[in-house]
Design an enzyme around this catalytic site. Structure first.
Site, PDB file in Angstrom:
ATOM      1  N   PRO A  44      24.517  36.452  33.989  1.00 24.92           N
ATOM      2  CA  PRO A  44      24.691  35.240  33.181  1.00 24.92           C
ATOM      3  C   PRO A  44      25.745  34.316  33.783  1.00 24.92           C
ATOM      4  O   PRO A  44      26.666  34.786  34.455  1.00 24.92           O
ATOM      5  CB  PRO A  44      25.164  35.779  31.823  1.00 24.92           C
ATOM      6  CG  PRO A  44      25.644  37.157  32.072  1.00 24.92           C
ATOM      7  CD  PRO A  44      24.966  37.665  33.308  1.00 24.92           C
ATOM      8  N   ASP A  45      25.598  33.004  33.545  1.00 29.98           N
ATOM      9  CA  ASP A  45      26.685  32.113  33.962  1.00 29.98           C
ATOM     10  C   ASP A  45      27.756  32.141  32.873  1.00 29.98           C
ATOM     11  O   ASP A  45      27.736  33.005  31.983  1.00 29.98           O
ATOM     12  CB  ASP A  45      26.165  30.704  34.311  1.00 29.98           C
ATOM     13  CG  ASP A  45      25.630  29.940  33.111  1.00 29.98           C
ATOM     14  OD1 ASP A  45      25.770  30.432  31.971  1.00 29.98           O
ATOM     15  OD2 ASP A  45      25.067  28.844  33.302  1.00 29.98           O
ATOM     16  N   PHE A  46      28.706  31.219  32.936  1.00 36.60           N
ATOM     17  CA  PHE A  46      29.818  31.277  31.981  1.00 36.60           C
ATOM     18  C   PHE A  46      29.613  30.344  30.793  1.00 36.60           C
ATOM     19  O   PHE A  46      29.822  30.712  29.650  1.00 36.60           O
ATOM     20  CB  PHE A  46      31.142  30.935  32.698  1.00 36.60           C
ATOM     21  CG  PHE A  46      31.494  31.961  33.730  1.00 36.60           C
ATOM     22  CD1 PHE A  46      32.199  33.096  33.382  1.00 36.60           C
ATOM     23  CD2 PHE A  46      31.081  31.813  35.046  1.00 36.60           C
ATOM     24  CE1 PHE A  46      32.499  34.074  34.309  1.00 36.60           C
ATOM     25  CE2 PHE A  46      31.368  32.776  36.001  1.00 36.60           C
ATOM     26  CZ  PHE A  46      32.074  33.912  35.628  1.00 36.60           C
ATOM     27  N   ARG A  47      29.207  29.093  31.095  1.00 32.02           N
ATOM     28  CA  ARG A  47      29.295  28.055  30.063  1.00 32.02           C
ATOM     29  C   ARG A  47      27.969  27.586  29.495  1.00 32.02           C
ATOM     30  O   ARG A  47      27.968  26.705  28.629  1.00 32.02           O
ATOM     31  CB  ARG A  47      30.091  26.856  30.615  1.00 32.02           C
ATOM     32  CG  ARG A  47      31.518  27.239  30.935  1.00 32.02           C
ATOM     33  CD  ARG A  47      32.368  26.117  31.497  1.00 32.02           C
ATOM     34  NE  ARG A  47      33.706  26.635  31.758  1.00 32.02           N
ATOM     35  CZ  ARG A  47      34.051  27.341  32.827  1.00 32.02           C
ATOM     36  NH1 ARG A  47      33.158  27.596  33.761  1.00 32.02           N
ATOM     37  NH2 ARG A  47      35.277  27.802  32.956  1.00 32.02           N
TER      38      ARG A  47
ATOM     39  N   ASN B 147      31.597  32.293  42.900  1.00 35.98           N
ATOM     40  CA  ASN B 147      31.044  33.538  42.357  1.00 35.98           C
ATOM     41  C   ASN B 147      31.727  34.769  42.931  1.00 35.98           C
ATOM     42  O   ASN B 147      32.174  34.777  44.072  1.00 35.98           O
ATOM     43  CB  ASN B 147      29.540  33.598  42.616  1.00 35.98           C
ATOM     44  CG  ASN B 147      28.828  32.428  41.960  1.00 35.98           C
ATOM     45  OD1 ASN B 147      29.396  31.770  41.086  1.00 35.98           O
ATOM     46  ND2 ASN B 147      27.603  32.156  42.373  1.00 35.98           N
TER      47      ASN B 147
ATOM     48  N   ASP C 222      30.074  37.729  42.763  1.00 37.11           N
ATOM     49  CA  ASP C 222      28.996  38.732  42.844  1.00 37.11           C
ATOM     50  C   ASP C 222      28.642  39.120  44.279  1.00 37.11           C
ATOM     51  O   ASP C 222      27.829  40.013  44.508  1.00 37.11           O
ATOM     52  CB  ASP C 222      27.740  38.218  42.114  1.00 37.11           C
ATOM     53  CG  ASP C 222      27.277  36.837  42.590  1.00 37.11           C
ATOM     54  OD1 ASP C 222      27.448  36.527  43.783  1.00 37.11           O
ATOM     55  OD2 ASP C 222      26.735  36.080  41.760  1.00 37.11           O
TER      56      ASP C 222
ATOM     57  N   HIS D 191      37.110  31.967  44.346  1.00 38.42           N
ATOM     58  CA  HIS D 191      37.700  32.640  43.187  1.00 38.42           C
ATOM     59  C   HIS D 191      37.836  34.141  43.432  1.00 38.42           C
ATOM     60  O   HIS D 191      37.851  34.942  42.494  1.00 38.42           O
ATOM     61  CB  HIS D 191      36.877  32.343  41.918  1.00 38.42           C
ATOM     62  CG  HIS D 191      36.967  30.897  41.512  1.00 38.42           C
ATOM     63  ND1 HIS D 191      36.216  30.338  40.509  1.00 38.42           N
ATOM     64  CD2 HIS D 191      37.758  29.885  41.992  1.00 38.42           C
ATOM     65  CE1 HIS D 191      36.520  29.047  40.392  1.00 38.42           C
ATOM     66  NE2 HIS D 191      37.447  28.749  41.282  1.00 38.42           N
TER      67      HIS D 191
HETATM   68  P1  OAD Z   1      29.447  27.612  34.606  1.00 35.85           P
HETATM   69  O1  OAD Z   1      28.823  28.598  33.689  1.00 35.85           O
HETATM   70  O2  OAD Z   1      30.597  26.842  34.104  1.00 35.85           O
HETATM   71  O3  OAD Z   1      28.326  26.559  35.060  1.00 35.85           O
HETATM   72  C1  OAD Z   1      27.062  26.977  35.499  1.00 35.85           C
HETATM   73  C2  OAD Z   1      26.227  25.731  35.771  1.00 35.85           C
HETATM   74  O4  OAD Z   1      24.996  26.149  36.361  1.00 35.85           O
HETATM   75  C3  OAD Z   1      25.860  24.945  34.515  1.00 35.85           C
HETATM   76  O5  OAD Z   1      25.988  23.566  34.787  1.00 35.85           O
HETATM   77  C4  OAD Z   1      24.413  25.328  34.257  1.00 35.85           C
HETATM   78  O6  OAD Z   1      23.677  24.294  33.647  1.00 35.85           O
HETATM   79  C5  OAD Z   1      23.921  25.561  35.654  1.00 35.85           C
HETATM   80  N1  OAD Z   1      22.811  26.523  35.774  1.00 35.85           N
HETATM   81  C6  OAD Z   1      22.604  27.686  35.115  1.00 35.85           C
HETATM   82  N2  OAD Z   1      21.484  28.306  35.541  1.00 35.85           N
HETATM   83  C7  OAD Z   1      20.960  27.504  36.520  1.00 35.85           C
HETATM   84  C8  OAD Z   1      19.802  27.554  37.361  1.00 35.85           C
HETATM   85  N3  OAD Z   1      18.953  28.602  37.326  1.00 35.85           N
HETATM   86  N4  OAD Z   1      19.584  26.553  38.226  1.00 35.85           N
HETATM   87  C9  OAD Z   1      20.444  25.494  38.298  1.00 35.85           C
HETATM   88  N5  OAD Z   1      21.539  25.379  37.538  1.00 35.85           N
HETATM   89  C10 OAD Z   1      21.805  26.366  36.665  1.00 35.85           C
HETATM   90  O7  OAD Z   1      29.783  28.396  35.948  1.00 35.85           O
HETATM   91  P2  OAD Z   1      30.767  27.944  37.129  1.00 35.85           P
HETATM   92  O8  OAD Z   1      30.731  26.476  37.333  1.00 35.85           O
HETATM   93  O9  OAD Z   1      30.467  28.807  38.279  1.00 35.85           O
HETATM   94  O10 OAD Z   1      35.904  31.917  37.046  1.00 35.85           O
HETATM   95  O11 OAD Z   1      32.182  28.352  36.524  1.00 35.85           O
HETATM   96  C11 OAD Z   1      33.346  28.214  37.311  1.00 35.85           C
HETATM   97  C12 OAD Z   1      34.330  29.313  37.039  1.00 35.85           C
HETATM   98  O12 OAD Z   1      34.576  29.411  35.644  1.00 35.85           O
HETATM   99  C13 OAD Z   1      33.853  30.679  37.437  1.00 35.85           C
HETATM  100  O13 OAD Z   1      34.092  30.950  38.786  1.00 35.85           O
HETATM  101  C14 OAD Z   1      34.610  31.602  36.531  1.00 35.85           C
HETATM  102  C15 OAD Z   1      34.713  30.793  35.281  1.00 35.85           C
HETATM  103  O14 OAD Z   1      35.856  30.945  34.553  1.00 35.85           O
HETATM  104  C16 OAD Z   1      36.123  33.195  37.497  1.00 35.85           C
HETATM  105  O15 OAD Z   1      35.251  34.037  37.534  1.00 35.85           O
HETATM  106  C17 OAD Z   1      37.454  33.517  37.953  1.00 35.85           C
END
Ligand code: OAD
Ligand code: ZN
Length: 358
Positions: free
Chosen positions: A43-46, A117, A119, A136
């Protein structure tokens, strides 16, 4: 060369492909986040509903990002370690997007991948480690947050397997993987390479990131070359310049289209089909290939000189010996590149919306 996409109208992926194929583009800089790994099952974060921060209620955090906050970790390390079980590398296969990075490298145009990432899927997809900046940090090494003593991954995994919090053998302090937490410095490698990479970039590709976390979030706006965004939503200032190309949608689909336009789709699909969660790094393959080639050349030379004239006996080095040496070199490179910066406040990781301190 002029860093411009061909054509006069609104640029498209076809113009990006033409630019990439022109022979002038040597320095593609890619900036990625959690969205490039969601199709691998991480999963992503936000993202609303599916993002990790939405689903952390069971950890009873004062705010979601506290799970990666160094001050909060000192008080309640269990929260991070609960999540670490889920995120721990080794369980996931790279996505098509990760393989696209390897295709860029195979085509000789990749300068660097800046990833937020942890991962390690870029490495598993075969992108050489010198082309990757893990901005990170990663799970590759672990240190005591008080005295800095290292703990081996093996020892850390033993603690985690028993659901115990790892403590330092020297001072009793908490141990954590070298993932950059809010309030910590980014790795020195990030600052060492950033300026040169941004100045040299011919093309910037941004993908799968909300661009909410600094200093990473400011990277795309520090470049003047054409930029392409592959993301589900619009982020940062990408789209405001005339030369920007914005592809909203799943990033795997976006790079499939770009690869098609470039004529690289068969390579991309073949490469991705070969990836597994244990993908082999190309450096190792390259070294083994070079050794095989050198051995073949040696045999050919000996044959040419005549078997009887060979007075020296070549040392018996097996492929296994070579693999061990390569693995040791890779470990060393990882430990070099992951050492943390001891710079000041400006280098620390912060999130866009300041949260109340815990
Ligand atoms: P976020 O979860 O903040 O953002 C993920 C982005 O990817 C969002 O804009 C989603 O819309 C988009 N997204 C999700 N699935 C997708 C897909 N299949 N294709 C295209 N876009 C997609 O994640 P990050 O920006 O990586 O810190 O977050 C930055 C940091 O915040 C991370 O490195 C983490 C967190 O706190 C640490 O792990 C230390
Ligand atoms: Zn210690």
């Amino acid at each position: 060369m002029s860093k411009k996409l061909p054509g006069t109208g609104k640029p498209t992926l076809a113009s990006v492909a033409q630019y990439l194929k022109s022979g002038d583009v040597r320095n593609v800089v890619v900036m990625v986040g959690a969205g490039i790994s969601t199709s691998a099952g991480i999963p992503d974060f936000r993202s609303p509903n599916t993002g990790l921060y939405h689903n952390l209620s069971r950890l009873k955090l004062p705010y979601a990002e506290a799970v990666f906050d160094i001050a909060y970790f000192r008080k309640r390390p269990e929260a991070f370690y609960t999540l670490a079980h889920e995120l721990y590398p080794g369980k996931f296969r790279p996505t098509l997007f990760h393989s696209f990075l390897k295709v860029l490298d195979d085509q000789g145009v990749l300068r660097r991948v800046y990833t937020q990432n942890i991962d390690t899927l870029e490495r598993i997809a075969g992108v050489p480690s010198e082309k990757i900046v893990e901005a990170h940090g990663s799970f590759a090494e672990n240190h005591c947050i008080d005295c800095g003593k290292a703990m081996s991954t093996e020892d850390l995994e033993k603690f985690m397997a028993k659901d115990k919090i790892p403590h330092c053998k020297k001072c009793g302090g908490l141990v954590k993987p070298d993932i950059v937490f809010f309030g910590e410095n980014l790795p020195a490698r990030f600052f060492k390479l950033m300026t040169g990479d941004l100045a040299s970039a011919d093309l910037v590709i941004v993908a799968g990131t909300s661009l909410q976390v600094h200093p990473f979030a400011s990277l795309p706006s520090q470049t003047s070359c054409p930029r392409v965004l592959f993301n589900l939503e619009s982020v940062g200032d990408i789209g405001r310049r005339k030369s920007d190309v914005v592809c909203l949608g799943p990033c795997d689909d976006g790079v499939r289209d770009l690869a098609f336009e470039c004529g690289w789709l068969p390579d991309l699909e073949a490469l991705w089909a070969k990836t597994t969660k244990d993908g082999v790094t190309p450096e190792k393959e390259d070294v083994l290939h070079a050794i095989d080639k050198a051995a073949a050349e040696e045999v050919a030379k000996e044959e040419a000189e005549g078997a009887n004239s060979a007075t020296e006996i070549a040392p018996e080095i097996s492929r296994k010996d070579v693999e061990d040496v390569v693995a040791a070199i890779e470990e060393l490179e990882i430990s070099k590149s992951e050492s943390m910066s001891s710079k000041g406040e400006k280098d620390t990781m912060t999130v866009q919306d300041e949260k109340a301190k815990v």
